[in-house]
Design a protein around this motif. Structure first.
Motif, short mmCIF file in Angstrom:
data_model
loop_
_atom_site.label_atom_id
_atom_site.label_comp_id
_atom_site.label_asym_id
_atom_site.label_seq_id
_atom_site.Cartn_x
_atom_site.Cartn_y
_atom_site.Cartn_z
N GLU A 61 -20.69 -42.79 19.38
CA GLU A 61 -20.89 -41.45 19.93
C GLU A 61 -21.97 -40.66 19.20
OE1 GLU A 61 -17.53 -43.28 21.33
OE2 GLU A 61 -17.62 -42.65 19.23
N VAL A 62 -22.40 -41.11 18.05
CA VAL A 62 -23.41 -40.37 17.28
C VAL A 62 -24.72 -40.21 18.07
CG1 VAL A 62 -24.83 -40.38 15.18
CG2 VAL A 62 -22.38 -40.92 15.04
N PRO A 63 -25.30 -41.28 18.64
CA PRO A 63 -26.54 -41.09 19.39
C PRO A 63 -26.37 -40.16 20.59
CG PRO A 63 -26.17 -43.42 18.96
CD PRO A 63 -24.93 -42.69 18.55
N THR A 64 -25.23 -40.24 21.27
CA THR A 64 -25.00 -39.37 22.42
C THR A 64 -24.99 -37.91 21.99
OG1 THR A 64 -23.75 -41.11 23.52
CG2 THR A 64 -23.44 -38.85 24.34
N ALA A 65 -24.29 -37.60 20.91
CA ALA A 65 -24.24 -36.22 20.42
C ALA A 65 -25.63 -35.73 20.03
CB ALA A 65 -23.29 -36.12 19.23
N ILE A 66 -26.41 -36.58 19.38
CA ILE A 66 -27.78 -36.19 19.00
C ILE A 66 -28.64 -36.00 20.25
CG2 ILE A 66 -29.90 -37.00 17.87
CD1 ILE A 66 -28.08 -38.20 15.68
N CYS A 96 -22.66 -51.77 15.75
CA CYS A 96 -23.86 -51.71 14.90
C CYS A 96 -25.12 -51.69 15.74
CB CYS A 96 -23.90 -52.91 13.95
SG CYS A 96 -22.59 -52.93 12.73
N ASN A 97 -25.23 -52.65 16.65
CA ASN A 97 -26.46 -52.78 17.44
C ASN A 97 -26.67 -51.61 18.39
OD1 ASN A 97 -27.07 -55.24 16.23
ND2 ASN A 97 -26.03 -56.42 17.81
N ASP A 98 -25.62 -51.19 19.08
CA ASP A 98 -25.79 -50.15 20.08
C ASP A 98 -25.99 -48.77 19.47
OD1 ASP A 98 -25.65 -52.12 21.95
OD2 ASP A 98 -23.68 -51.55 22.73
N SER A 99 -25.34 -48.47 18.36
CA SER A 99 -25.58 -47.17 17.73
C SER A 99 -27.00 -47.12 17.18
CB SER A 99 -24.55 -46.88 16.63
OG SER A 99 -24.62 -47.83 15.60
N SER A 100 -27.46 -48.19 16.58
CA SER A 100 -28.82 -48.25 16.06
C SER A 100 -29.85 -48.17 17.19
CB SER A 100 -29.02 -49.53 15.25
OG SER A 100 -30.33 -49.62 14.77
N ARG A 101 -29.61 -48.91 18.25
CA ARG A 101 -30.53 -48.89 19.39
C ARG A 101 -30.61 -47.49 19.99
NH1 ARG A 101 -28.23 -52.50 22.17
NH2 ARG A 101 -29.39 -54.24 21.31
N GLY A 102 -29.47 -46.85 20.15
CA GLY A 102 -29.46 -45.49 20.70
C GLY A 102 -30.26 -44.52 19.86
N LEU A 103 -30.11 -44.59 18.54
CA LEU A 103 -30.87 -43.71 17.65
C LEU A 103 -32.36 -44.02 17.71
CD1 LEU A 103 -28.44 -43.68 14.60
CD2 LEU A 103 -28.80 -41.84 16.28
N THR A 104 -32.70 -45.30 17.76
CA THR A 104 -34.11 -45.68 17.85
C THR A 104 -34.74 -45.15 19.12
OG1 THR A 104 -33.75 -47.65 16.51
CG2 THR A 104 -35.70 -47.64 17.92
N CYS A 112 -36.51 -36.30 15.55
CA CYS A 112 -36.65 -36.69 14.14
C CYS A 112 -35.27 -37.02 13.60
CB CYS A 112 -37.30 -35.54 13.36
SG CYS A 112 -38.93 -35.09 13.98
N ILE A 113 -34.97 -38.31 13.46
CA ILE A 113 -33.63 -38.76 13.12
C ILE A 113 -33.65 -39.64 11.89
CG2 ILE A 113 -31.60 -40.03 13.92
CD1 ILE A 113 -32.62 -39.53 16.80
N GLY A 114 -32.76 -39.37 10.96
CA GLY A 114 -32.51 -40.26 9.84
C GLY A 114 -31.21 -41.00 10.09
N ASN A 115 -31.25 -42.33 10.07
CA ASN A 115 -30.08 -43.14 10.37
C ASN A 115 -29.34 -43.51 9.09
OD1 ASN A 115 -28.16 -44.98 11.19
ND2 ASN A 115 -29.58 -46.29 12.32
#
Length: 180
Positions: A61-66, A96-104, A112-115
């Motif tokens: 849910e982190v990428p969605t919130a961002i 792991c993969n989907d949260s990282s992909r979403g942030l990317t 401007c995102i720091g993972n």
């Protein structure tokens, strides 16, 4: 072991105008999340910035919130924090993969995102990476976001975004009755 390797760290980002950062954290492992947040807050404050925090249920849910905040708020940057510890199923790889992909993908759209979402084998690895006296990955994620904000300001000021821009009220479509 990577924890014994010395890494080069950039100096703190510097700003002419204050910077406002949103920290989005998934506190599933609360003790780890608290350490990550402490490191992020410390780094943001060291640059004279301010921060707000929102919690979400999990790393997915982190990428969605961002993404929502990026469309509907006025933050300069974002810090994504959480921890995923390998379990007995393939769910670990998905998270792991989907949260990282979403942030990317959000980053490639101009946010401007720091993972700082840790992906580890066990709780001890997470603890070492999260603690401020350890690897301080929360502080590192905040530093990454701040450096990206500094680059964004250097290269163009306000965020214009990339790609599709949703219609807003001021862009309403003219109808046949609007023409005279």
């Amino acid at each position: 072991m990577a924890s014994n390797t010395e890494h080069y760290t950039l100096a703190h980002a510097q700003f002419d105008k204050p910077v406002k950062i949103l920290i989005v954290v998934a506190p599933y492992y609360k003790d780890i999340a608290d350490q990550l947040v402490a490191g992020a807050k410390d780094e943001i404050e060291a640059c004279g910035g301010t921060w707000e925090i929102v919690e979400v249920p999990g790393a997915l849910e982190v990428p969605t919130a961002i993404g929502i905040a990026g469309r509907m708020s006025n933050y300069d940057g974002y810090v994504a924090l959480g921890c995923v510890i390998r379990g007995e199923t393939t769910h670990y790889e998905t998270v792991c993969n989907d949260s990282s992909r979403g942030l990317t993908l959000l980053g490639l759209q101009g946010l401007c995102i720091g993972n700082g979402i840790l992906t580890v084998e066990n709780h001890e690895q997470a603890r070492v990476r999260a603690e401020m006296t350890g690897q301080n990955k929360g502080g590192g994620a905040a530093a990454a976001a701040l450096h990206l904000v500094a680059l964004s300001r250097r290269w163009g000021g306000g965020r214009k975004g990339v790609g599709f821009v949703p219609a807003r009220d001021e862009y309403r479509v003219a109808s046949k009755t609007d023409t005279a």
